[in-house]
Design an enzyme around this catalytic site. Structure first.
Site, PDB file in Angstrom:
ATOM      1  N   HIS A  20       0.930  -1.245  -0.149  1.00 41.32           N
ATOM      2  CA  HIS A  20      -0.163  -0.189  -0.212  1.00 41.32           C
ATOM      3  C   HIS A  20       0.701   1.168  -0.312  1.00 41.32           C
ATOM      4  CE1 HIS A  20      -4.409   1.544   0.389  1.00 41.32           C
ATOM      5  NE2 HIS A  20      -4.178   2.244   1.351  1.00 41.32           N
ATOM      6  N   LYS A 165      -9.922   6.181  -3.773  1.00 44.97           N
ATOM      7  CA  LYS A 165      -9.165   7.389  -4.233  1.00 44.97           C
ATOM      8  C   LYS A 165      -7.610   7.095  -4.007  1.00 44.97           C
ATOM      9  CE  LYS A 165      -7.332   8.404   1.135  1.00 44.97           C
ATOM     10  NZ  LYS A 165      -8.611   8.636   2.659  1.00 44.97           N
ATOM     11  N   LYS A 167      -3.445   7.692  -4.185  1.00 44.58           N
ATOM     12  CA  LYS A 167      -2.599   8.156  -2.793  1.00 44.58           C
ATOM     13  C   LYS A 167      -1.327   8.568  -3.947  1.00 44.58           C
ATOM     14  CE  LYS A 167      -3.907   7.197   1.651  1.00 44.58           C
ATOM     15  NZ  LYS A 167      -4.416   7.693   2.649  1.00 44.58           N
ATOM     16  N   ASP A 196      -5.531  11.319  -2.064  1.00 45.83           N
ATOM     17  CA  ASP A 196      -5.262  11.476  -1.206  1.00 45.83           C
ATOM     18  C   ASP A 196      -3.414  12.184  -0.925  1.00 45.83           C
ATOM     19  OD1 ASP A 196      -4.554  11.950   1.583  1.00 45.83           O
ATOM     20  OD2 ASP A 196      -5.858  10.398   2.386  1.00 45.83           O
ATOM     21  N   GLU A 222      -7.441  15.617  -0.726  1.00 47.92           N
ATOM     22  CA  GLU A 222      -7.480  15.214   1.028  1.00 47.92           C
ATOM     23  C   GLU A 222      -6.061  15.438   1.104  1.00 47.92           C
ATOM     24  OE1 GLU A 222      -8.966  11.237   1.869  1.00 47.92           O
ATOM     25  OE2 GLU A 222      -7.929  11.437   3.493  1.00 47.92           O
ATOM     26  N   ASP A 247      -8.256  16.317   6.949  1.00 46.89           N
ATOM     27  CA  ASP A 247      -7.567  14.811   7.077  1.00 46.89           C
ATOM     28  C   ASP A 247      -6.514  15.162   8.145  1.00 46.89           C
ATOM     29  OD1 ASP A 247      -7.491  12.589   7.765  1.00 46.89           O
ATOM     30  OD2 ASP A 247      -6.579  10.857   6.203  1.00 46.89           O
ATOM     31  N   LYS A 271     -12.292  10.656  11.648  1.00 48.99           N
ATOM     32  CA  LYS A 271     -11.194   9.229  12.245  1.00 48.99           C
ATOM     33  C   LYS A 271     -11.693   9.604  13.084  1.00 48.99           C
ATOM     34  CE  LYS A 271      -8.335   9.029   8.689  1.00 48.99           C
ATOM     35  NZ  LYS A 271      -6.683   9.026   7.780  1.00 48.99           N
ATOM     36  N   GLU A 325     -14.078   5.436   3.938  1.00 53.57           N
ATOM     37  CA  GLU A 325     -13.801   4.838   3.472  1.00 53.57           C
ATOM     38  C   GLU A 325     -13.452   3.378   4.003  1.00 53.57           C
ATOM     39  OE1 GLU A 325     -10.548   6.960   3.060  1.00 53.57           O
ATOM     40  OE2 GLU A 325     -10.189   7.066   4.782  1.00 53.57           O
TER      41      GLU A 325
HETATM   42  C1  MUC Z   1      -5.859   8.335   5.117  1.00 56.15           C
HETATM   43  O1  MUC Z   1      -4.615   9.133   5.059  1.00 56.15           O
HETATM   44  O2  MUC Z   1      -7.019   8.700   4.832  1.00 56.15           O
HETATM   45  C2  MUC Z   1      -7.244   6.185   4.855  1.00 56.15           C
HETATM   46  C3  MUC Z   1      -6.853   5.028   3.025  1.00 56.15           C
HETATM   47  C4  MUC Z   1      -5.831   4.843   3.235  1.00 56.15           C
HETATM   48  O3  MUC Z   1      -5.853   4.016   1.552  1.00 56.15           O
HETATM   49  O4  MUC Z   1      -4.972   5.542   3.872  1.00 56.15           O
HETATM   50  C5  MUC Z   1      -5.704   5.694   4.809  1.00 56.15           C
HETATM   51  C6  MUC Z   1      -4.713   7.096   5.120  1.00 56.15           C
HETATM   52 MG    MG Z   2      -6.159  10.871   4.257  1.00 54.95          MG
END
Ligand code: MUC
Ligand code: MG
Length: 386
Positions: A20, A165, A167, A196, A222, A247, A271, A325
């Site tokens: 990941h 989402k 990254k 994000d 994000e 976040d 969260k 999520e």
């Molecule tokens: C985050 O920063 O949002 C949430 C989903 C994911 O893949 O990582 C987290 C952390």
């Molecule tokens: Mg995030």
């Protein structure tokens, strides 16, 4: 009156189904901290406190979460009335000013225990559920666009997710935009795409990034810049059409209020862990609602225990503009619940049952518990990004 009699923690290392890749770390294992609160009537509540990427995401690590609970929170609340979650929570907040994830884990376990004794779900203890299931996004973070597209197509096919989402933030900003554009054009209108950045961009990168992402039709970005730069986040929120979500900057109701007052974000990733527990997360939600900020049920990639607790709270919220999520358990090779959470029709379903509604598979928990059956520290599984 059932008293809080004893509290135990364990760190459980769960291998992920693939790497990941986040801007600050690549995870191949998620280390979750499970908490058992034992009450004098024999009942037990379970909770979870989980962070991401060791200490690379935030100020708490799995080890610090376990140690804060054992050394400071447990002595502050053992002997107290187990049915009075608020009294125990306030005592924990007085004893431990930071460490919101550690406090969250214990509070989850207290609500779970109370619900089990009362014969009610945690959602009922928070006034009652308004939903039986919630829309659930998936994170595409293999680090490879072709693999991400294949993964997204399979999720759409299975009707598991239709919001993705991505990254970003590890590559140069223009490369990131090209990566997102490739995935976005492959998915077309079949899915909603968000990104994000996990704080990786400078304000200058963020201007380039938001303009580019807006151009290719990405719906939301994000935490594009550092959590401490709230004023700059507000500038981005006002200057671009693409929605901006806070976040890492949201560590409880005070941060939520400051963001709302300054209109520093269009959306809040709520969260339970980062907020300091279910009650504080409910306050973040209330502030977001009052300010007209779009809500998103966020995750710290918790296992089924923390995910179920979050689900119980989010099910009581009238409108989550960005869905949730809460896919954490699906990122792991194995599930540690006797009955895994159900994901279908693009939703995660609120488990029936008392408390958080989940039961641990003790054999699996034992198998993955660090230092018991396997003594491999998390950091050997996690490469820091450079
Ligand atoms: C985050 O920063 O949002 C949430 C989903 C994911 O893949 O990582 C987290 C952390
Ligand atoms: Mg995030």
């Amino acid at each position: 009156m059932p008293k809080i009699e004893n509290i135990s923690t364990r760190i459980v290392d769960l291998p992920t189904i693939r790497g990941h890749v986040l801007s600050m770390a690549t995870m191949t294992v998620q280390s979750v901290v499970l908490v058992h609160v034992h009450f004098s009537d024999g009942s037990v509540g379970i909770g979870e406190g989980t962070s991401i990427g060791g200490l690379s995401y935030g100020a708490e690590s799995p080890e610090s979460i376990a140690s804060a609970i054992e050394t400071y929170i447990a002595p502050a609340i053992i002997g107290r009335d187990g049915d009075n979650v608020n009294a125990a929570r306030h005592a924990a907040e007085r004893a431990v000013t930071g460490n919101p994830i550690a406090r969250c884990a214990v509070e989850n376990a207290l609500w779970d225990g109370l619900g089990k004794r009362a014969g009610k779900s945690v959602a009922e203890l928070f006034g009652g559920a308004l939903h039986t299931g919630l829309e659930v996004a998936w994170t595409l973070a293999s680090g490879n666009a072709a693999q991400d597209i294949e993964e997204a197509m399979s999720m759409l096919e299975q009707r598991r997710h239709r919001q993705f989402k991505l990254k970003v933030g590890k590559r140069a900003v223009r490369e990131d935009i090209a990566h997102v554009a490739r995935i976005k054009s492959a998915l077309g209108d079949r899915a909603k795409v968000t990104v994000d950045v996990n704080q990786a961009w400078s304000l200058h990168d963020a201007r380039i990034g938001l303009a580019g992402l807006q151009e290719i039709g990405v719906d939301m970005v994000e935490q594009p810049i550092a959590a401490c730069h709230r004023h700059a986040l507000g500038t981005l929120t006002r200057d671009y059409q693409i929605a901006v979500m806070a976040d890492e900057a949201l560590r409880g109701p005070e941060d939520a209020l400051n963001h709302a007052c300054e209109h520093a974000a269009d959306a809040f990733a709520v969260k339970i862990a980062q907020s300091g527990g279910l009650s504080r997360a409910a306050e973040v939600i209330a502030i977001g609602q009052a300010a007209g900020i779009g809500l998103y049920g966020g995750t710290m990639l918790e296992s089924g225990v923390g995910t179920a607790a979050a689900l119980q709270l989010f099910a009581t919220v009238g409108h989550l503009a960005w869905g949730t999520e809460l896919f954490g358990p699906l990122l792991f090779k194995d599930d540690i619940l006797t009955t895994p959470l159900v994901y279908s029709d693009f939703q995660v379903h609120v488990p029936a049952g008392h408390g958080s509604g989940v039961t641990l598979d003790q054999d699996k928990v034992d198998f993955y518990t660090r230092g018991k059956t396997r003594a491999v520290p998390t950091h050997t599984h996690m490469k820091a990004s450079v």
